[in-house]
Design a protein around this motif. Structure first.
Motif, PDB file in Angstrom:
ATOM      1  N   UNK A 204      -2.525 -22.722   5.042  1.00  0.00           N
ATOM      2  CA  UNK A 204      -3.429 -23.258   6.059  1.00  0.00           C
ATOM      3  C   UNK A 204      -2.891 -22.945   7.458  1.00  0.00           C
ATOM      4  N   UNK A 205      -3.566 -22.081   8.219  1.00  0.00           N
ATOM      5  CA  UNK A 205      -3.072 -21.720   9.559  1.00  0.00           C
ATOM      6  C   UNK A 205      -3.089 -22.880  10.544  1.00  0.00           C
ATOM      7  N   UNK A 206      -3.875 -23.916  10.266  1.00  0.00           N
ATOM      8  CA  UNK A 206      -3.967 -25.054  11.171  1.00  0.00           C
ATOM      9  C   UNK A 206      -2.701 -25.913  11.178  1.00  0.00           C
ATOM     10  N   UNK A 207      -1.813 -25.705  10.205  1.00  0.00           N
ATOM     11  CA  UNK A 207      -0.619 -26.537  10.088  1.00  0.00           C
ATOM     12  C   UNK A 207       0.613 -25.915  10.741  1.00  0.00           C
ATOM     13  N   UNK A 208       0.484 -24.686  11.243  1.00  0.00           N
ATOM     14  CA  UNK A 208       1.654 -23.984  11.758  1.00  0.00           C
ATOM     15  C   UNK A 208       2.299 -24.697  12.939  1.00  0.00           C
ATOM     16  N   UNK A 209       1.492 -25.398  13.732  1.00  0.00           N
ATOM     17  CA  UNK A 209       2.016 -26.052  14.931  1.00  0.00           C
ATOM     18  C   UNK A 209       3.034 -27.144  14.604  1.00  0.00           C
ATOM     19  N   UNK A 210       2.994 -27.631  13.363  1.00  0.00           N
ATOM     20  CA  UNK A 210       3.919 -28.696  12.968  1.00  0.00           C
ATOM     21  C   UNK A 210       5.299 -28.169  12.606  1.00  0.00           C
ATOM     22  N   UNK A 211       5.431 -26.889  12.364  1.00  0.00           N
ATOM     23  CA  UNK A 211       6.694 -26.332  11.892  1.00  0.00           C
ATOM     24  C   UNK A 211       7.680 -26.057  13.017  1.00  0.00           C
ATOM     25  N   UNK A 212       8.939 -26.426  12.805  1.00  0.00           N
ATOM     26  CA  UNK A 212      10.002 -26.025  13.725  1.00  0.00           C
ATOM     27  C   UNK A 212      10.354 -24.556  13.521  1.00  0.00           C
ATOM     28  N   UNK A 213      10.303 -24.130  12.272  1.00  0.00           N
ATOM     29  CA  UNK A 213      10.534 -22.734  11.907  1.00  0.00           C
ATOM     30  C   UNK A 213       9.441 -22.338  10.928  1.00  0.00           C
TER      31      UNK A 213
END
Length: 228
Positions: A204-213
């Motif tokens: 899900x590309x919408x979740x990338x903002x949550x990742x530190x890495x």
């Protein structure tokens, strides 16, 4: 920065009938920093779940090495790996797999017993269910909870024994958008406030903002890497 898990030249291959090989992983190198939310992203078949299984000692690579806080998994016996998963790791899956005849409280209690948790069980269960916002529903069974609530119980269960690393395979895959975002925010809180390392897969590309890495996989290889 301390490295929680390191992979060096990780390969997972399977023989084909014509004498060739098919590669699920093809030369993976990565470092998972301690106390971060790390996302492995990629389409179905990209190798992200296979990689997660290698990092969590659920499967063994054909070639290469994985180290968990400096200890090589390849030198560990089967029982040592089982102990590692039981005491130092936590798992959350897309198929939530709560025990249906047990309440939310009992599901978390069962995880503590398996991990032979030495602290006050009742206090820790209430802490974890409070953390995921379900203390008021601790006596409800899985069938009485929504999908998002069930996944939050699964997270409470995964963190109850204070693992160093949580592995989550498509933890939001079966949830609606709002529930998925709530799960991601919860992971972020666990990382920031309890120092847990979270490694999760998603497409899900919408979740990338949550990742530190963020590591992006394609055809068994890492094609991009992004960091905070």
């Amino acid at each position: 920065m301390e490295i929680a898990i390191q992979a060096k030249q990780l390969v997972k291959s399977f023989p084909m009938g014509n004498g060739g090989k098919i590669y699920a992983l093809d030369g993976i190198d990565l470092n998972i920093p301690k106390g971060r939310l790390v996302i492995l992203k990629g389409r179905s078949g990209s190798g992200k779940t296979t990689l997660l299984n290698m990092l969590s000692a659920l499967d063994e690579p054909t070639e290469g090495e994985v180290s968990f806080f400096g200890d090589s998994l390849s030198t560990m016996k089967a029982q040592e790996k089982e102990n590692l998963r039981r005491y130092r790791m936590g798992f959350v899956f897309q198929s939530i797999a709560l025990i249906p005849v047990m309440s939310a409280y009992e599901n978390v209690a069962f995880a503590l017993r398996l991990a032979e948790y030495q602290g006050n069980h009742d206090k820790r269960i209430r802490e974890c269910l409070g953390r995921v916002g379900l203390l008021a529903r601790m006596n409800h069974r899985a069938g009485q909870l929504s999908g998002g609530e069930q996944q939050r119980v699964a997270i409470a269960r995964a963190v109850a024994h204070c693992p160093e690393v949580i592995f989550a395979d498509e933890p939001t895959g079966a949830l609606d958008t709002a529930s998925g975002m709530a799960v991601m925010k919860l992971f972020g809180e666990l990382v920031r406030e309890e120092g847990v390392t979270v490694i999760m897969t998603t497409h899900d590309p919408n979740l990338m903002e949550f990742g530190d890495v963020v590591y992006e996989l394609a055809d068994g290889r890492i094609v991009t890497e992004g960091a905070e």
